[in-house]
Write an enzyme that holds these catalytic residues in place. Structure first.
Site, PDB file in Angstrom:
ATOM      1  N   GLY A  57     -64.303 -15.275  -8.262  1.00 12.14           N
ATOM      2  CA  GLY A  57     -63.366 -14.070  -7.809  1.00 12.14           C
ATOM      3  C   GLY A  57     -63.899 -13.615  -6.456  1.00 12.14           C
TER       4      GLY A  57
ATOM      5  N   GLN B 107     -53.881  -5.069  -8.591  1.00  9.98           N
ATOM      6  CA  GLN B 107     -52.587  -4.735  -7.827  1.00  9.98           C
ATOM      7  C   GLN B 107     -52.728  -3.718  -6.886  1.00  9.98           C
ATOM      8  OE1 GLN B 107     -49.801  -3.591 -10.922  1.00  9.98           O
ATOM      9  NE2 GLN B 107     -49.385  -5.641 -11.849  1.00  9.98           N
TER      10      GLN B 107
ATOM     11  N   GLU C 273     -54.273   6.986  -6.072  1.00  8.57           N
ATOM     12  CA  GLU C 273     -54.346   6.763  -7.707  1.00  8.57           C
ATOM     13  C   GLU C 273     -55.256   7.715  -8.388  1.00  8.57           C
ATOM     14  OE1 GLU C 273     -55.780   2.716  -7.858  1.00  8.57           O
ATOM     15  OE2 GLU C 273     -54.313   1.927  -6.719  1.00  8.57           O
TER      16      GLU C 273
ATOM     17  N   ARG D  28     -58.713   8.061 -15.363  1.00 13.65           N
ATOM     18  CA  ARG D  28     -57.971   7.126 -16.468  1.00 13.65           C
ATOM     19  C   ARG D  28     -58.584   7.346 -17.805  1.00 13.65           C
ATOM     20  NH1 ARG D  28     -58.601   1.260 -13.622  1.00 13.65           N
ATOM     21  NH2 ARG D  28     -56.829   1.903 -11.992  1.00 13.65           N
TER      22      ARG D  28
ATOM     23  N   HIS E 202     -59.200  -2.888 -19.934  1.00 11.65           N
ATOM     24  CA  HIS E 202     -58.989  -3.505 -18.560  1.00 11.65           C
ATOM     25  C   HIS E 202     -60.197  -3.674 -17.548  1.00 11.65           C
ATOM     26  CE1 HIS E 202     -56.983  -3.037 -14.682  1.00 11.65           C
ATOM     27  NE2 HIS E 202     -57.671  -2.089 -14.121  1.00 11.65           N
TER      28      HIS E 202
END
Ligand code: FAD
Ligand code: SIN
Length: 532
Positions: free
Chosen positions: A11, A47, A115, A291, A352
């Site tokens: 990654g 994303q 965000e 979040r 997540h």
């Protein structure tokens, strides 16, 4: 096999580091291992984008630092936050120089998204497939380095330390050293040893421990479990971040499609089944609160209304702009009969991101000598009790760079260990029933989702502990008897990770950030990091 630099994971963390050490040491061998296809990573699914202070007219380092600290709810390491925010900009510029493309305004400035928890627009993105663009860029750059070997379908089983040379290694053993890894090479179907001078663990997250997650199947916490078995330090595992808005599809569990927070950044509104925009009842920042707050609010609304989802309403948003920023989301929703310009999107929280992990210092060193860690498997001190959105890709690049700098200091003084024994598979036989592994995995995911989810209490944690004990006992017994396979090892690793999450949750006698325990509703004096 011998390699100077071993990289576990392909990654953003693994590939960034590999590129750097390979370019700095053209005469040395760099080997990257990945357990499935090279691009099948959490990175590929990112994303929203990557946070960075790119517009100094409207934004500042101090604002990004402050937002990260607020989100982390008192547990971030300020020095690490400053390092990541300040050095992050150079790392983003480097990525762009390697070929990554981020969306721009017609005048040439970056289009910066917003965000939850960010006080300014500072998220660089490539439409709604930012991670795919990063992974593409890095894999292409890797191909150009002749001293890098990337081996797909090579499952790392364990980190080799003095334990494998016959010495007793405990948590208090000083100078535990990493000499490389044992792997199950799925190409040759053989267990091999790879001896390395320096290893970087970049094995990603653990969302698969839960029934519903935005993480792909590879995210089984192997890195954390391996380090724990090797007696290395792990911290803050109780802080599992649930993303508020995974797409709800009846019957779909395992890998849920994400509806990026950037949709709320562009104006999307959460509504309950009665159509009420409920976030204003939970936080003044409404849909763009951090979040942990949004996920708990959704959880609460689902419980009040007896539903498995709430709605994300985008109907009022400019359709052309939506299509331009979120083409992938638009297409996915349409494929299941939801036209976002006319219909609301059903969403629910899903596991997540793991804020805790293998404890590292500011140069990426773990507590095990010659083993570095970067990316989601590491706990650097950046995220504290709740990661700020889009800070993880940034963190991975900063700490892979720092690990590379530190590795450059050490590499010439490290020698291969020539005394590593072969893997001992004595007494194991081919499995009769793989279904036993599948059943245990189902039980594990269910118990973690039911008892160690967004809202916890002591009784639930005790229940989880008791059930984990049984799964642990049964799986260890299988492990002693049958030949290793990725399925068996992943189950074993996930049970270890689940144990670490529950144990850390039990140690924290307060509610903080992502860890919300109704038996400790008030935050008292901060209990520092939970270290296991
Ligand atoms: P990964 O990218 O997950 O890579 C892990 C690698 O380790 C893989 O190659 C895997 O094969 C390998 N591996 C694991 N175990 C083994 C083993 N036993 N043997 C061999 N190889 C192994 N963050 C942001 O900052 N911004 C975003 O917009 C964002 N969006 C996200 C959206 C989604 C849907 C998800 C799931 C995450 C998102 N995140 C985002 C988080 C971010 O993508 C990840 O934290 C980050 O990409 C992790 O990178 P990594 O290199 O640490 O691990
Ligand atoms: C998202 O796009 O909402 C995910 C961003 C993140 O996890 O940082």
């Amino acid at each position: 096999m011998q390699t100077d630099f071993l990289v576990i994971g392909s990654g953003i963390a693994g590939l960034t580091y590999a590129l750097k050490v390979a370019e700095a040491c053209p005469g040395k061998k760099v080997t990257i291992l990945t357990k499935t296809q090279s691009d099948e990573t959490n990175t590929k699914y990112a994303q929203g984008g990557i946070a960075g202070v790119m517009d100094l007219d409207h934004d500042s380092f101090s604002k990004h630092i402050e937002d990260t600290l607020i989100s982390g709810d008192g547990l971030c390491n300020r020095r690490i936050v400053e390092i990541v925010v300040k050095e992050g900009v150079q790392r983003i510029e480097e990525l762009i120089s390697w070929g990554a493309e981020f969306d721009k305004e017609p005048e040439g400035d970056f289009k910066l998204g917003k965000e939850g928890g960010h006080s300014e627009n500072r998220i660089l993105h490539h439409k709604d497939i930012t991670g795919k663009e990063m992974e593409r860029t890095l894999l292409e750059a890797i191909k150009k380095c002749s001293n890098i070997q990337l081996i797909n379908h090579c499952f790392v089983l364990d980190i080799i330390t003095q334990h494998h040379l016959g010495y007793l290694v405990t948590k208090s053993t000083p100078d535990i050293e990493c000499y490389g890894v044992y792997v199950l090479n799925l190409n040759s179907k053989k267990i091999e040893k790879i001896v390395a001078k320096i290893s970087l663990l970049a094995a990603g997250g653990n969302g698969q421990v839960y029934r519903s997650t935005t993480n792909p199947a590879i995210a089984t916490g192997d890195g954390v479990a391996m380090v724990y078995r090797a007696k290395g330090r792990i911290e803050n595992m109780e802080f599992i971040q649930f993303h508020p808005t995974a797409l709800y599809e009846a019957g779909i569990r395992g890998h849920s499609f994400l509806i990026t927070e950037a949709v709320r950044g562009d104006g999307g509104i959460l509504r309950n089944p009665k159509g009420e925009a409920f976030m204003e009842r939970y936080d003044v920042r409404k849909d763009l609160a951090p979040r942990d707050i949004v996920a708990r609010a959704i959880d609460s609304e689902m419980k009040i209304n007896g539903t498995e989802f709430v709605y994300l309403d985008c109907r009022h948003m400019d359709h052309e702009k939506f299509l331009e920023h979120f083409p992938n989301i638009y297409a996915k929703c349409l494929s299941i009969g939801i036209d976002v310009s006319k219909d609301m999107i059903p969403v629910s929280p899903a596991a997540h991101y793991s804020c805790g992990g293998v404890k590292t210092d500011e140069w990426g060193h773990t507590s095990i000598k010659n083993l570095f860690a970067s990316g989601e498997c590491a706990s650097t001190g950046l995220h504290g009790a709740n990661r700020l959105a889009s800070n993880s890709l940034l963190e991975a690049m900063v700490f892979s760079h720092r690990s590379y700098l530190a590795a450059m200091q050490d590499i010439e003084s490290i020698f291969f260990n020539d005394h590593i024994p072969d893997w001992n598979a004595a007494g194991t036989t081919a499995p009769n029933e793989m279904i036993l592994i599948t059943q245990s995995l189902k039980e594990l995911k269910l118990l973690m989702s039911d008892y160690v989810g967004i809202v916890r209490n002591n009784e639930r944690l005790q229940r989880a502990n008791r059930r984990l004990d049984l799964l642990h006992e049964e799986t260890e017994s299988l492990y002693q008897r049958i030949e290793v396979s990725p399925q068996l090892c992943e189950l074993r690793n996930m049970i270890t990770v689940a144990y670490l999450i529950v144990k850390s949750a039990e140690l924290r006698k307060e509610s903080r950030g992502l860890h919300f325990n109704t038996d400790y509703p008030y935050q008292g004096e901060i209990l520092q990091n939970t270290i296991l």
